[in-house]
Write an enzyme that holds these catalytic residues in place. Structure first.
Site, mmCIF file in Angstrom:
data_model
loop_
_atom_site.group_PDB
_atom_site.id
_atom_site.type_symbol
_atom_site.label_atom_id
_atom_site.label_comp_id
_atom_site.label_asym_id
_atom_site.label_seq_id
_atom_site.Cartn_x
_atom_site.Cartn_y
_atom_site.Cartn_z
ATOM 1 N N LYS A 51 54.634 -45.942 -25.359
ATOM 2 C CA LYS A 51 55.686 -44.918 -25.319
ATOM 3 C C LYS A 51 56.654 -45.182 -26.465
ATOM 4 C CE LYS A 51 59.064 -42.827 -22.104
ATOM 5 N NZ LYS A 51 59.690 -42.884 -20.767
ATOM 6 N N SER A 111 59.796 -38.385 -18.175
ATOM 7 C CA SER A 111 59.792 -38.385 -19.612
ATOM 8 C C SER A 111 58.538 -38.982 -20.248
ATOM 9 C CB SER A 111 61.015 -39.154 -20.125
ATOM 10 O OG SER A 111 60.899 -40.527 -19.813
ATOM 11 N N SER A 126 60.474 -41.233 -14.379
ATOM 12 C CA SER A 126 59.781 -40.930 -15.630
ATOM 13 C C SER A 126 58.399 -41.566 -15.793
ATOM 14 C CB SER A 126 60.642 -41.354 -16.821
ATOM 15 O OG SER A 126 61.642 -40.396 -17.055
#
Lengths: 489, 498
Positions: A77, A157, A181
């Protein structure tokens, strides 16, 4: 069968059995990534680095020095700082930021032999539930409703992480979870994601959103894979004062362990209005499966649940408003010139942050302001304490808690992007564990009528990821979820 | 009423000033408060900056245990309450020399609570200043506005350095008292080794709160604790010398009185002292004051101290100035003044004590606090770097004690010692400065003198004060080496003066 279809565990076994090399495995993933650019899961591909790391991994294996993740290609990420590799938090303000340091969590993965494929898309500064706030554009969910070509969100997210795992663009990915997330995107993409106990994973080198809530964790194809990754990612880090100095067990040993006699709490407050019947049914299925596996089902009450979301949307923006103050155009990142200092600040931050980030900075600044602090921020901290106490009480009655992960299946891109409140409601089942610092895992447990995956969440006691993995393993086995997104990209 | 309160005459009557200080003391530590970066003076710009200090993305603070120990030590030295649980908060504001966009400080739960400092005035009397609190916080970097007409440069070497902010209650009533308080505080910090006290480098600096009131109002405030009895205060930021502190206060009190006497009202505001003009000027008003949005720093856990650890620090505290002063007075019979001069720094007192071993302590104190101190001050140095070891002063005093030299000769010997001519005994020997104690030699000189001045010898019988002339002549005749006591005694006998 393609090498990219393998689970992380199967791939590591295959590498160990010399069935293929890490370079071969990595190259297969690089090709898959190139073919899947339409999903926009990766915002930066690092194929040269990946092949280099894979070759070195093969060399280590040849010398008999294989680590627990030796040769496994992973996605990262883009909130984790990676040494010499651009790290943007999917923002314009950090569009060209290249760290000179490696986050603790990713450095532990590389220590254990893993290979980095590239950086994954996310909502800007991890603020969002649909990946649509990314400066690099949204990720498209590999899943589509049956008979539809409508683009769906992978959630957020960690949308890039979830989509990449679901579309076999990596064997697993790092992610972060501040209010859901990791778990909501996992639920939207038929993958497994776990947010561990606050303090399990070091936050050092992870771009901060809300420090008291942020936790790193993996998104993976199976519960066992998630356990493998979390074992490597966890551990005390003296560079993070909130990191816990507590031994990390090998979490994989708990997957497949009998859950007989465990008490599973079912919180009545998680039965929210307008929740789709399919989600309610899935929840009941989960209850039935665990009963069959020998668990005792206990009705519990978490009475302050309804205050969790409002409290979260005060605490998280408050911390964010301060954490993001460092992006001021002075030392690194975007700088927009102006006639004086104030103008430089204003121009830089107006241009460098997206709307959702600005919204949260404004909310956070407001709730911390003189005259509002007590009514908002302080009150929210009190609510947070009550929510933690709710769980403390629950643990006197049960060993783990089962809930749905999200109130809906994946929705269409653009459907909620003009309605922040509707968007925030995605976090309704997940924020409580962040507020209380508890481990929470989402795993796919079924499909809705449109053929979209739905997730169940297992919440555990502080530092009791072991039980969470055992329960998740049991649900995974009973659910027999094997569906994959049909390749259209 | 405190007789030390200075009344300021105004057109409309008398005024008094009320002063409270916030002293910022840089913690003596090799590394910063929340990063491992080095602390030091004189490094090139931005050479002592870690990733944490530069607030790079994802960087986190880790509390420096040594700085906490220094704060606790200071708290104990201020006879203050040590708070076993305290907390760090973020003070949010934007400025280029504040990389995080917030300063990590302690807002409502400081590490040290109330204490007291006993302060000496110049006249030797003492008064107490109550300490409100001491907290730890990060310093900011430095903005350099004079390097380029169109740009500001930022040096982050100082960013993240540990400061102790020591807040007093409004217990000072004159600018002299304020300066004396800072002096005393500095002495205590230097004794403790928790701050080097270097004001020139800005390692110790004060924010001065000044207000004025009518006679009697302050006493009402002290009786009730209600600030409404006091005038509106202005805070003068970052004053870094005793002289500037006094100048700033005097100017500011005058300024406030003039406003009030013109029927105006004092605005609560932050002001800056301009040493070149000797004035204070407005920096920002209350309305312009920042809303710092303090909140607990979520990157740091509450600071919890183990009482046993605090006790272990307490056990290693050095003897502090007040205790040392009392001991010097009782152990060596020194005057309060001499003891006060000696304890200004611990090295001075140590030097004295080493030299006084086995000697007449009062005499040693005289030599240390007068001749040697004057020489060292003129040379701009201190006792640790004294070119004369304490054994030399001890030997000099021994020579006086055993009558080898007179006090007067000793001063001459001292000059030679300072000039590097050797140890006192060698100098006395080499230069032939040994005192003449031989009565015969002195008697001869006296007899010669009386014989040469019969009229004066006659006159002195009625006018004994003229004896001094004879003493002087005898000393002159013996090259100053005659034992003055013997000279006096013999003169009196021979001249028949009682």
């Amino acid at each position: 069968m393609s090498l990219t279809n393998l689970t992380l565990k199967a791939a590591i076994d295959g590498l160990a059995a010399r069935e293929f090399t890490s370079v071969e495995l990595t190259r297969a993933h690089i090709e898959a990534i190139e073919a899947a650019r339409g999903l926009n899961a990766y915002i930066l591909e690092t194929p040269d680095k990946a092949i280099d790391m894979a070759a070195k991994s093969d060399a280590r294996r040849a010398l008999g020095e294989a680590g627990p993740l030796e040769g496994a290609p992973l996605g990262v990420k883009d909130l984790f700082c990676t040494n010499g590799v651009r790290t943007t938090a999917c923002s314009k303000i950090l569009e060209n930021f290249v760290p000179t340091y490696e986050s603790t969590v990713t450095s532990q993965l590389w220590r254990d032999g893993a290979v980095m494929l590239g950086k994954l898309n996310l909502d800007q500064f991890a603020m969002g539930s649909s990946n649509e706030t990314s400066y690099f554009g949204p990720v498209t969910n590999p899943w589509r409703a049956q008979g539809s070509t409508k683009a769906l969100t992978p959630g957020g997210s960690s949308g890039g992480s979830a989509a990449a795992v679901a579309a076999d663009l990596c064997l697993g990915a790092t992610a972060t979870d501040t209010g859901g997330s990791i778990r909501q995107p996992a639920a939207f993409t038929g993958t497994v994601g776990i947010k561990p106990t606050y303090g399990r994973c070091s936050r050092w080198g992870v771009v901060a959103f809300a420090s008291s809530l942020d936790q790193a964790g993996p998104i993976a194809k199976t519960v066992e894979d998630a356990a493998l990754l979390l074992t490597s990612m966890s551990g005390h880090d003296p560079k993070d004062s909130t990191s816990l100095d507590i031994p990390v067990p090998d979490f994989t040993q708990f997957v497949g362990k009998s859950v007989k006699g465990l008490k599973i709490g079912i919180p009545k407050e998680y039965r929210v209005d307008n929740m789709p019947a399919e989600i309610e049914k899935l929840w009941q299925d989960g209850i039935a499966w665990l009963k069959e596996a020998g668990c005792e089902i206990v009705d519990i009450s978490l009475p302050h649940t309804k205050y969790a979301l409002p409290a979260y949307y005060i605490v998280a923006p408050a911390e964010a408003s301060s954490n993001l103050a460092r992006y001021d155009g002075m030392r690194y990142g975007l700088r927009e010139e102006g006639a004086n200092l104030t103008e430089i600040y204003e121009n830089t931050r107006a241009s460098g942050f997206g709307d959702e980030v600005k919204r949260r900075i404004l909310i956070g600044t407001y709730v911390l302001s003189a005259g509002y602090y007590d009514a908002y921020y302080l009150k929210a901290l009190k609510v947070r304490r009550r929510i933690a106490e709710d769980f403390d009480n629950a643990w006197t009655q049960c060993d783990a808690i089962l809930t749905p992960t999200a109130p809906s299946a994946a929705f269409g891109l653009g459907e909620n992007s003009n309605d922040p409140i509707a968007m925030y409601l995605n976090d309704v089942f997940t924020v409580t564990t962040n507020l209380a610092g508890l481990p929470g895992l989402s795993l796919p447990a079924g499909l809705d009528a449109n053929g979209l995956p739905l997730g169940l969440q297992i919440i555990g006691k502080p530092l009791d990821e072991a039980t969470v993995f055992s329960v998740a393993g049991a649900v995974e086995k009973a659910a027999g979820f094997t569906a994959k997104a049909e390749k259209w990209w | 009423m405190n007789e030390n309160t200075k009344v300021i005459k105004g057109r409309t009557g008398d005024w008094e000033m009320v002063l409270g200080l916030e002293v910022h003391a840089q913690v003596a530590s090799k590394s910063k408060l929340f990063s491992g970066a080095a602390v030091g003076f004189g490094a090139g710009p931005n050479e002592q900056v870690s990733l944490v200090d530069a607030a790079m993305p994802g960087m986190l603070p880790v509390l420096n245990r040594f700085c906490v120990e220094q704060a606790v030590k200071t708290g104990l030295g201020l006879r203050a309450q040590i708070n076993l649980k305290s907390r760090f908060d973020r003070k949010n504001y934007f400025y280029p020399d504040l990389p995080q966009g917030y300063q990590i400080s302690q807002f409502d739960q400081p590490i040290v609570g109330e204490g007291v400092v006993s302060v000496e005035r110049d006249d030797g009397t003492t008064f107490d200043v109550r300490i409100e609190r001491l907290h730890l916080e990060q310093d900011a970097g430095k903005s350099l506005h004079d390097q380029d007409p169109n740009a500001t440069y930022v040096d982050l070497n100082r960013a993240g350095t540990a400061l102790m902010e020591i807040v007093s209650k409004p217990d000072m009533r004159t600018s002299e008292e304020a300066a004396a308080y800072v002096k005393k505080l500095r002495t205590i910090l230097v004794y403790l080794g928790t701050c080097d006290g270097d004001m020139e480098k800005g390692n110790l600096r004060a924010d001065v709160n000044v207000s004025v009131c009518r006679p009697g109002d302050y006493e009402k405030f002290r009786a009730t604790g209600d600030f409404k009895h006091l005038g509106t205060r202005c805070e003068i930021k970052n004053v870094n010398s005793y002289r500037y502190i006094q100048q700033a206060i005097e100017y500011e009190a005058r300024r406030q009185i003039e406003i009030l006497e013109d029927g105006g009202k004092v605005d609560q505001e932050t002001r800056l002292f301009d040493p070149t003009k000797g004035e204070t000027r407005s920096m920002r008003s209350k309305e312009e004051a920042h809303d710092y949005r303090y909140f607990p720093d979520p990157d740091l856990l509450p600071l919890v101290l183990d009482p046993a650890w605090v006790k272990s620090i307490e056990e290693t505290l050095p003897e502090l100035p007040d205790a040392k002063k009392a001991r010097l007075q009782s152990q060596y019979g020194l005057s309060a003044y001499d003891a006060g001069v000696l304890i200004i720094d611990a090295d001075r007192a140590d030097y004295f004590e080493a030299a006084a071993k086995g000697r007449d302590a009062k005499l040693v104190a005289n030599w240390v606090t007068n001749e040697l101190l004057a020489k060292l001050s003129a040379a701009g140095t201190e006792f640790t770097n004294s070119p004369l070891p304490h054994t030399d002063i001890a030997q000099l005093v021994e020579l006086i004690e055993n009558g080898t030299i007179s006090s007067k000769i000793a001063k001459e010997v001292f000059e030679h010692m300072w000039a590097g001519e050797g140890r006192p005994a060698e100098i006395v020997e080499k230069r032939g400065l040994v005192q003449i104690n031989d009565t015969g030699a002195i008697e001869k000189a006296i007899d010669d003198l009386i014989a040469g001045n019969p009229d004066k010898a006659e006159a002195v019988k009625d006018k004994p004060q003229a004896l001094g002339w004879f003493v002087g002549q005898v000393m002159k005749a013996t090259g100053g080496k005659a034992n003055p006591g013997t000279v006096n005694e013999l003169l009196r006998k021979k001249l028949g003066v009682e």
